[in-house]
Design a protein around this motif. Structure first.
Motif, PDB file in Angstrom:
ATOM      1  N   PRO A  20       0.829  -1.206  -0.018  1.00  5.95           N
ATOM      2  CA  PRO A  20      -0.017   0.105   0.237  1.00  5.95           C
ATOM      3  C   PRO A  20       0.816   1.448  -0.040  1.00  5.95           C
ATOM      4  O   PRO A  20       0.170   2.537  -0.287  1.00  5.95           O
ATOM      5  N   VAL A  21       2.154   1.371   0.305  1.00  3.73           N
ATOM      6  CA  VAL A  21       2.833   2.576   0.429  1.00  3.73           C
ATOM      7  C   VAL A  21       4.167   2.580  -0.425  1.00  3.73           C
ATOM      8  O   VAL A  21       4.838   3.360  -0.400  1.00  3.73           O
ATOM      9  N   GLY A  59       7.090   4.849   0.761  1.00  2.00           N
ATOM     10  CA  GLY A  59       7.088   5.003   2.291  1.00  2.00           C
ATOM     11  C   GLY A  59       8.551   4.300   2.864  1.00  2.00           C
ATOM     12  O   GLY A  59       8.708   4.063   3.930  1.00  2.00           O
ATOM     13  N   ALA A  61      12.143   2.130   2.605  1.00  2.00           N
ATOM     14  CA  ALA A  61      12.525   0.640   2.457  1.00  2.00           C
ATOM     15  C   ALA A  61      11.600  -0.348   2.966  1.00  2.00           C
ATOM     16  O   ALA A  61      10.579   0.215   3.803  1.00  2.00           O
ATOM     17  N   ASP A  62      11.501  -1.479   2.449  1.00  2.27           N
ATOM     18  CA  ASP A  62      10.520  -2.365   2.790  1.00  2.27           C
ATOM     19  C   ASP A  62      11.018  -3.154   4.223  1.00  2.27           C
ATOM     20  O   ASP A  62      11.916  -4.050   4.333  1.00  2.27           O
ATOM     21  N   ILE A  63      10.200  -2.703   5.108  1.00  2.00           N
ATOM     22  CA  ILE A  63      10.519  -2.964   6.616  1.00  2.00           C
ATOM     23  C   ILE A  63      10.587  -4.736   6.763  1.00  2.00           C
ATOM     24  O   ILE A  63      11.217  -4.985   7.691  1.00  2.00           O
ATOM     25  N   ILE A  96       3.488  10.809   0.343  1.00  2.00           N
ATOM     26  CA  ILE A  96       4.756  10.804   1.433  1.00  2.00           C
ATOM     27  C   ILE A  96       5.977  10.388   0.667  1.00  2.00           C
ATOM     28  O   ILE A  96       5.981   9.471  -0.475  1.00  2.00           O
ATOM     29  N   GLY A 100      13.954   5.731   2.867  1.00  4.05           N
ATOM     30  CA  GLY A 100      14.599   5.483   1.384  1.00  4.05           C
ATOM     31  C   GLY A 100      13.723   6.131   0.617  1.00  4.05           C
ATOM     32  O   GLY A 100      14.547   6.322  -0.388  1.00  4.05           O
ATOM     33  N   GLU A 103      15.343   9.316   0.255  1.00  2.00           N
ATOM     34  CA  GLU A 103      16.606   9.269  -0.119  1.00  2.00           C
ATOM     35  C   GLU A 103      16.581   9.106  -1.557  1.00  2.00           C
ATOM     36  O   GLU A 103      17.769   9.520  -2.226  1.00  2.00           O
ATOM     37  N   TYR A 156       8.282  14.361  10.287  1.00  4.11           N
ATOM     38  CA  TYR A 156       7.875  14.687   8.999  1.00  4.11           C
ATOM     39  C   TYR A 156       7.705  16.166   8.856  1.00  4.11           C
ATOM     40  O   TYR A 156       7.394  16.641   9.757  1.00  4.11           O
ATOM     41  N   MET A 255      25.733   2.313  10.164  1.00  4.79           N
ATOM     42  CA  MET A 255      24.523   1.391   9.788  1.00  4.79           C
ATOM     43  C   MET A 255      24.684  -0.007  10.319  1.00  4.79           C
ATOM     44  O   MET A 255      23.722  -0.597  10.691  1.00  4.79           O
ATOM     45  N   PHE A 272       5.259  -2.873  13.651  1.00  3.39           N
ATOM     46  CA  PHE A 272       4.254  -3.744  13.243  1.00  3.39           C
ATOM     47  C   PHE A 272       3.239  -3.972  14.450  1.00  3.39           C
ATOM     48  O   PHE A 272       1.971  -4.226  14.075  1.00  3.39           O
ATOM     49  N   ARG A 275       0.354  -1.438  14.525  1.00  9.80           N
ATOM     50  CA  ARG A 275      -0.470  -1.750  13.486  1.00  9.80           C
ATOM     51  C   ARG A 275      -1.358  -2.950  13.687  1.00  9.80           C
ATOM     52  O   ARG A 275      -2.628  -3.185  13.483  1.00  9.80           O
ATOM     53  N   ARG A 279      -6.000  -4.631  14.458  1.00  4.90           N
ATOM     54  CA  ARG A 279      -6.891  -5.714  13.918  1.00  4.90           C
ATOM     55  C   ARG A 279      -7.327  -6.560  15.142  1.00  4.90           C
ATOM     56  O   ARG A 279      -6.938  -7.669  15.357  1.00  4.90           O
TER      57      ARG A 279
HETATM   58  C1  LIG Z   1      17.905   1.725   6.161  1.00  5.74           C
HETATM   59  C2  LIG Z   1      16.372   2.207   6.072  1.00  5.74           C
HETATM   60  C3  LIG Z   1      15.524   3.002   5.274  1.00  5.74           C
HETATM   61  C4  LIG Z   1      16.392   3.245   4.006  1.00  5.74           C
HETATM   62  C5  LIG Z   1      14.357   3.028   5.464  1.00  5.74           C
HETATM   63  O1  LIG Z   1      13.613   3.656   4.427  1.00  5.74           O
HETATM   64  S1  LIG Z   1      13.538   2.416   6.790  1.00  5.74           S
HETATM   65  C6  LIG Z   1      11.602   2.767   6.454  1.00  5.74           C
HETATM   66  C7  LIG Z   1      11.452   4.073   6.646  1.00  5.74           C
HETATM   67  N1  LIG Z   1      10.325   4.172   6.498  1.00  5.74           N
HETATM   68  C8  LIG Z   1       9.214   4.366   7.689  1.00  5.74           C
HETATM   69  O2  LIG Z   1       9.616   4.322   8.617  1.00  5.74           O
HETATM   70  C9  LIG Z   1       7.719   4.695   7.274  1.00  5.74           C
HETATM   71  C10 LIG Z   1       7.162   3.726   7.967  1.00  5.74           C
HETATM   72  N2  LIG Z   1       5.646   3.987   7.487  1.00  5.74           N
HETATM   73  C11 LIG Z   1       4.764   4.783   7.991  1.00  5.74           C
HETATM   74  O3  LIG Z   1       5.122   5.615   8.673  1.00  5.74           O
HETATM   75  C12 LIG Z   1       3.509   4.582   7.668  1.00  5.74           C
HETATM   76  O4  LIG Z   1       3.019   3.234   7.613  1.00  5.74           O
HETATM   77  C13 LIG Z   1       2.823   5.728   6.459  1.00  5.74           C
HETATM   78  C14 LIG Z   1       3.166   7.193   6.742  1.00  5.74           C
HETATM   79  C15 LIG Z   1       3.709   5.227   5.264  1.00  5.74           C
HETATM   80  C16 LIG Z   1       1.475   5.269   6.154  1.00  5.74           C
HETATM   81  O5  LIG Z   1       0.617   5.335   7.321  1.00  5.74           O
HETATM   82  P1  LIG Z   1      -0.700   4.873   7.291  1.00  5.74           P
HETATM   83  O6  LIG Z   1      -1.368   5.405   6.206  1.00  5.74           O
HETATM   84  O7  LIG Z   1      -1.444   5.330   8.576  1.00  5.74           O
HETATM   85  O8  LIG Z   1      -0.791   3.318   7.087  1.00  5.74           O
HETATM   86  P2  LIG Z   1      -0.060   2.279   8.069  1.00  5.74           P
HETATM   87  O9  LIG Z   1       0.991   2.915   8.771  1.00  5.74           O
HETATM   88  O10 LIG Z   1      -1.146   1.480   8.541  1.00  5.74           O
HETATM   89  O11 LIG Z   1       0.546   1.446   7.017  1.00  5.74           O
HETATM   90  C17 LIG Z   1      -0.163   0.569   5.983  1.00  5.74           C
HETATM   91  C18 LIG Z   1       0.588  -0.739   5.603  1.00  5.74           C
HETATM   92  O12 LIG Z   1       1.597  -0.499   4.986  1.00  5.74           O
HETATM   93  C19 LIG Z   1       2.722  -1.244   5.741  1.00  5.74           C
HETATM   94  N3  LIG Z   1       4.097  -0.471   5.804  1.00  5.74           N
HETATM   95  C20 LIG Z   1       4.006   0.963   6.050  1.00  5.74           C
HETATM   96  N4  LIG Z   1       5.331   1.413   5.739  1.00  5.74           N
HETATM   97  C21 LIG Z   1       6.108   0.250   5.515  1.00  5.74           C
HETATM   98  C22 LIG Z   1       7.255   0.082   5.002  1.00  5.74           C
HETATM   99  N5  LIG Z   1       8.215   0.902   4.934  1.00  5.74           N
HETATM  100  N6  LIG Z   1       7.822  -1.299   4.770  1.00  5.74           N
HETATM  101  C23 LIG Z   1       6.779  -2.433   4.719  1.00  5.74           C
HETATM  102  N7  LIG Z   1       5.487  -2.210   5.167  1.00  5.74           N
HETATM  103  C24 LIG Z   1       5.150  -0.770   5.350  1.00  5.74           C
HETATM  104  C25 LIG Z   1       2.315  -1.138   7.108  1.00  5.74           C
HETATM  105  O13 LIG Z   1       2.808  -2.180   8.049  1.00  5.74           O
HETATM  106  C26 LIG Z   1       0.672  -1.598   6.764  1.00  5.74           C
HETATM  107  O14 LIG Z   1       0.533  -2.687   6.720  1.00  5.74           O
HETATM  108  P3  LIG Z   1      -0.029  -3.938   7.804  1.00  5.74           P
HETATM  109  O15 LIG Z   1       0.928  -3.908   9.028  1.00  5.74           O
HETATM  110  O16 LIG Z   1      -1.471  -3.041   8.201  1.00  5.74           O
HETATM  111  O17 LIG Z   1      -0.334  -5.048   7.120  1.00  5.74           O
END
Ligand SMILES: C/C=C(\C)C(=O)SCCNC(=O)CCNC(=O)[C@H](O)C(C)(C)COP(=O)(O)OP(=O)(O)OC[C@H]1O[C@@H](n2cnc3c(N)ncnc32)[C@H](O)[C@@H]1OP(=O)(O)O
Length: 719
Positions: A20-21, A59, A61-63, A96, A100, A103, A156, A255, A272, A275, A279
């Motif tokens: 979704p992101v 959003g 990197a894929d966490i 958003i 990453g 970056e 942010y 890092m 996680f 979130r 549920r």
């Molecule tokens: C080195 C490291 C690097 C280069 C990085 O990039 S580390 C990641 C940095 N990014 C973040 O920290 C952003 C994390 N996400 C958020 O802050 C929020 O999810 C959002 C602002 C992007 C969206 O918020 P919102 O609309 O309220 O939705 P949710 O938070 O509920 O998220 C929706 C589902 O997406 C999953 N999610 C969000 N971000 C990531 C991500 N970066 N990687 C993998 N999955 C992500 C989140 O878990 C939700 O899924 P479910 O858990 O509900 O299944």
């Protein structure tokens, strides 16, 4: 993945596609690399735009990939290749651009953002730093002070703020991709040397060393043991003092340390977990995705003491119409003044108009007749609450949800006072209610999924992290606090001092140790509860019996302080002394040390040396043990619920993931073994007796926390 198309004849458009992101998963990175190669090799393409599908740039990197086997092209060389490209690359930022994602945008030659977009580097909140060049490029683009702020806090910023910083080149209210494509056509063929951020000198203020020292001190003070914020400062310092390539090397080293630390694992788990609590499910099988909430337009708050005032402010600030009721005229006037002040201060901070007109005040409970939901926040007294629920049931229109802000009383007993017990739930806020993020939504045996869904949704709308929990004494948070407080008192009896116990807990990462926290909340609160329970008895007979009550070890130390009028901060004396009533500066109190000596002498207790380890193990493992009991009883659906409650409601250090996650880092077998050890030494303390669920988890090989629900299900099905 990423889709490549050619638009307007000469622009290569790369669209990130990972709902979704649009996280930068291996497939997305591969898609970007392949698309860039195509764009650079097609002679018709003169410039490139990168955007994300569904109005979200990325959003980050894929966490979910963290901690697993790394596959696909790495982020750093991918971003370098974009920056080094011979054709201009424009980032079209909608929604958003985080971590990453930002970056990646910093590697592009231009950044166009929609006016509603938000950007930031939140890696610190995951126990990391912006390790894809962000710590080196951002200070070069916007200067050291602003970069330090964004990177160490992870906050942010809006597109407007980003424009002010120079983080984006242009903002638009129109279709961002269209604007970016036109922009890309305009800049096609222009020289790119001045657009590659890695080649910029780092803009430092003249007193940069002083700045770094100040920021480092602040970060150390507030980090409570978290290592990522410190590494973030070190990485920005490398940007300020080293050439780009050496700075990147330093970023990589820092890092690597963070990536292998337990803290980032805890923070990823917690990401996680936050979130997962949305549920929710109930033992009846009712769930978040099958239970529809009913809209709430108008709410009422009954009782305008500290909690009621905070709840009223939280509701009004979120745009709800509120009827605020306090039966005593004088208290009502005081509350009105206090609430208006809170709203005005909050509005000033956020630069908006105060929501004063959202509230109607009244001293008659009849005035709540037409509201959709009521939150009762009168004194913590069952008889009084029962009366209020009877009145509400008679006054409110059919279908009104009746909620109690009790911090631990039986929701079922309140539900029984009403015509529609299925509409009754607990909504347990934490003080100050307009600030603290946590809300426990408590369902009793009669609460309907509709009532739970409605309270959960209302919590979300007023900005709370809401956790659905079952009905039991103290619910989740306060039930687990009981053995923790109890162990702290026993440690005093055995030779510790309040300041030593607090020091150990604060070094562990709590914002406040147990005694400082008790002084802040008021010692009389627990005293009243213990008196009602028949535990605290004024002037009991001396001797062993005073330390053994209702068949178990009991420490009357807190009661004895209350008998002396020592209620904590509010009276200027408690476990500590304060300059004056209401002061927050706690000082060790020689009176208390003598009092403890006399107490031990009276009970023939010999003070012994107690070390850090014992304080931590006894306070924390007894609390964790209660957490396992809560899971076993089905009061919390999973460990994530408990962990989120403890981090948001009880200042458990987030970088330790919450008490249940912490247990996994210690090792469940070690927690079990130490509980057995302490229970053997203190057989009259039931909270030290290891819970069956803990034994079963250890017996099944201590599965990872994500698998506990399966074991719990099995345990419950065997009951
Ligand atoms: C080195 C490291 C690097 C280069 C990085 O990039 S580390 C990641 C940095 N990014 C973040 O920290 C952003 C994390 N996400 C958020 O802050 C929020 O999810 C959002 C602002 C992007 C969206 O918020 P919102 O609309 O309220 O939705 P949710 O938070 O509920 O998220 C929706 C589902 O997406 C999953 N999610 C969000 N971000 C990531 C991500 N970066 N990687 C993998 N999955 C992500 C989140 O878990 C939700 O899924 P479910 O858990 O509900 O299944």
């Amino acid at each position: 993945m990423a889709q490549y198309t050619r638009v307007s004849g000469s622009v290569g458009l790369i669209t990130l596609q990972s709902p979704p992101v649009n996280a930068l998963s291996a497939a997305v990175r591969q898609g970007i690399v392949d698309s860039m190669q195509r764009a650079l090799s097609e002679p018709e393409v003169k410039s490139v735009v990168i955007c994300g599908q569904n109005g979200i740039f990325s959003g980050g990197a894929d966490i979910k990939e963290f901690g697993g086997q790394m596959s696909g092209p790495p982020l750093i060389p991918m971003i370098h290749a974009i920056e080094a490209a011979s054709k201009p690359v424009v980032a079209a930022i909608e929604g958003i651009a985080l971590g990453g994602g930002l970056e990646l945008a910093l590697g592009c030659h231009y950044r166009i953002a929609h006016s509603k977009a938000r950007v930031g580097l939140p890696e610190v909140t995951l126990g990391l730093l912006p390790g894809a060049g962000g710590s080196q490029r951002l200070p070069r683009l916007i200067g050291v002070p602003a970069a330090l702020d964004l990177i160490t806090t992870g906050r942010y910023v809006t597109a407007a703020e980003a424009l002010k910083f120079g983080l984006v080149d242009q903002i638009t209210d129109h279709n961002t991709v269209n604007v970016a494509v036109k922009f890309a056509q305009r800049v096609a063929g222009q020289p790119l040397d001045a657009r590659r951020i890695s080649t910029y000198p780092c803009l430092c203020p003249p007193d940069v060393d002083v700045l770094f020292e100040e920021v480092m001190q602040r970060v150390r003070r507030t980090a409570r043991g978290a290592i990522a914020p410190i590494a973030c400062v070190q990485a920005v310092r490398a940007a300020a003092t080293l050439p780009y390539n050496q700075g990147m090397e330093r970023e990589r080293e820092l890092m690597a340390t963070l990536f292998t630390s337990g803290q980032t694992r805890a923070l990823q788990y917690f990401f996680f977990a936050q979130r997962a609590v949305g549920r929710w499910s109930m033992p009846s099988g009712a769930r978040w995705d099958t239970s529809k909430p009913r809209p709430v337009h108008k709410a009422a708050v009954i009782g305008l003491g500290t909690m009621g005032r905070g709840i009223t402010v939280a509701l009004a600030q979120a745009g709800f119409s509120v009827v605020a009721v306090e039966t005593q005229e004088k208290q009502l006037m005081e509350a009105k003044q206090a609430i208006s002040g809170m709203l005005e201060r909050g509005a000033k901070r956020r630069g908006v108009a105060p929501a004063l007109d959202k509230i109607n005040y009244g001293c008659n409970i009849q005035s709540v007749a037409d509201v959709d939901l009521v939150i009762e926040a009168v004194f913590e007294d069952m008889a009084l609450k029962k009366k209020v629920f009877q009145q509400l049931s008679a006054v409110c229109k059919p279908g009104t949800f009746l909620c109690s802000n009790t911090s631990g009383l039986d929701i079922d007993q309140l539900a029984c006072q009403t015509r529609n017990p299925e509409l009754v739930v607990g909504m347990h806020f934490f003080a100050p209610a307009h600030v603290m993020k946590l809300l426990e939504v408590v369902y009793g045996p009669k609460s309907s999924p509709l009532a739970v869904a409605t309270a959960m949704q209302l919590g979300k709308k007023i900005g709370k992290v809401s956790v659905a929990v079952g009905n039991c004494r103290g619910f989740v948070g306060n039930r687990m606090l009981k053995p923790y407080l109890e162990q702290a008192l026993f440690l005093l009896e055995e030779g510790a001092t309040p300041e030593f116990v607090d020091q150990v807990l604060e070094e562990f990462g709590f914002a406040m140790g147990v005694f400082r926290m008790s002084d802040l909340s008021g010692l009389d609160v627990g005293w009243k509860v213990r008196m009602a329970d028949g535990l605290a008895v004024p002037n009991p007979t001396t001797g062993q019996a005073t330390r053994l009550r209702q068949g178990r070890r009991y420490s009357p130390l807190g009661d004895l302080l209350c008998e002396q009028g020592r209620f904590g901060q509010k009276t200027g004396r408690g476990w500590y002394q304060y300059n004056k009533p209401g002061s927050q500066v706690a000082k060790p109190d020689p009176w208390l040390h003598s009092f403890l000596d006399e107490y031990r002498a009276r009970h023939t207790l010999v003070a012994r040396r107690i070390d850090h380890q014992e304080v931590l193990e006894r306070c924390l493992y007894s609390m964790i043990n209660e957490g396992f009991r809560i899971l076993e009883d089905g009061i919390a659906a999973g460990p994530e619920d408990i962990d989120v409650i403890y981090v948001f409601g009880y200042s458990w250090p987030r970088h330790r993931g919450g008490p249940m996650f912490y247990a996994t880092t210690v090792g469940l077998n070690k927690v079990l073994e130490r509980l057995e050890h302490y229970h053997q030494a203190h057989p009259d303390v039931p909270s030290l007796q290891p819970c069956d669920l803990l034994r079963k988890l250890v017996g099944s090989g201590s599965p990872p926390i994500q698998k506990w629900r399966e074991v719990i299900k099995k345990v419950r099905s065997q009951l």
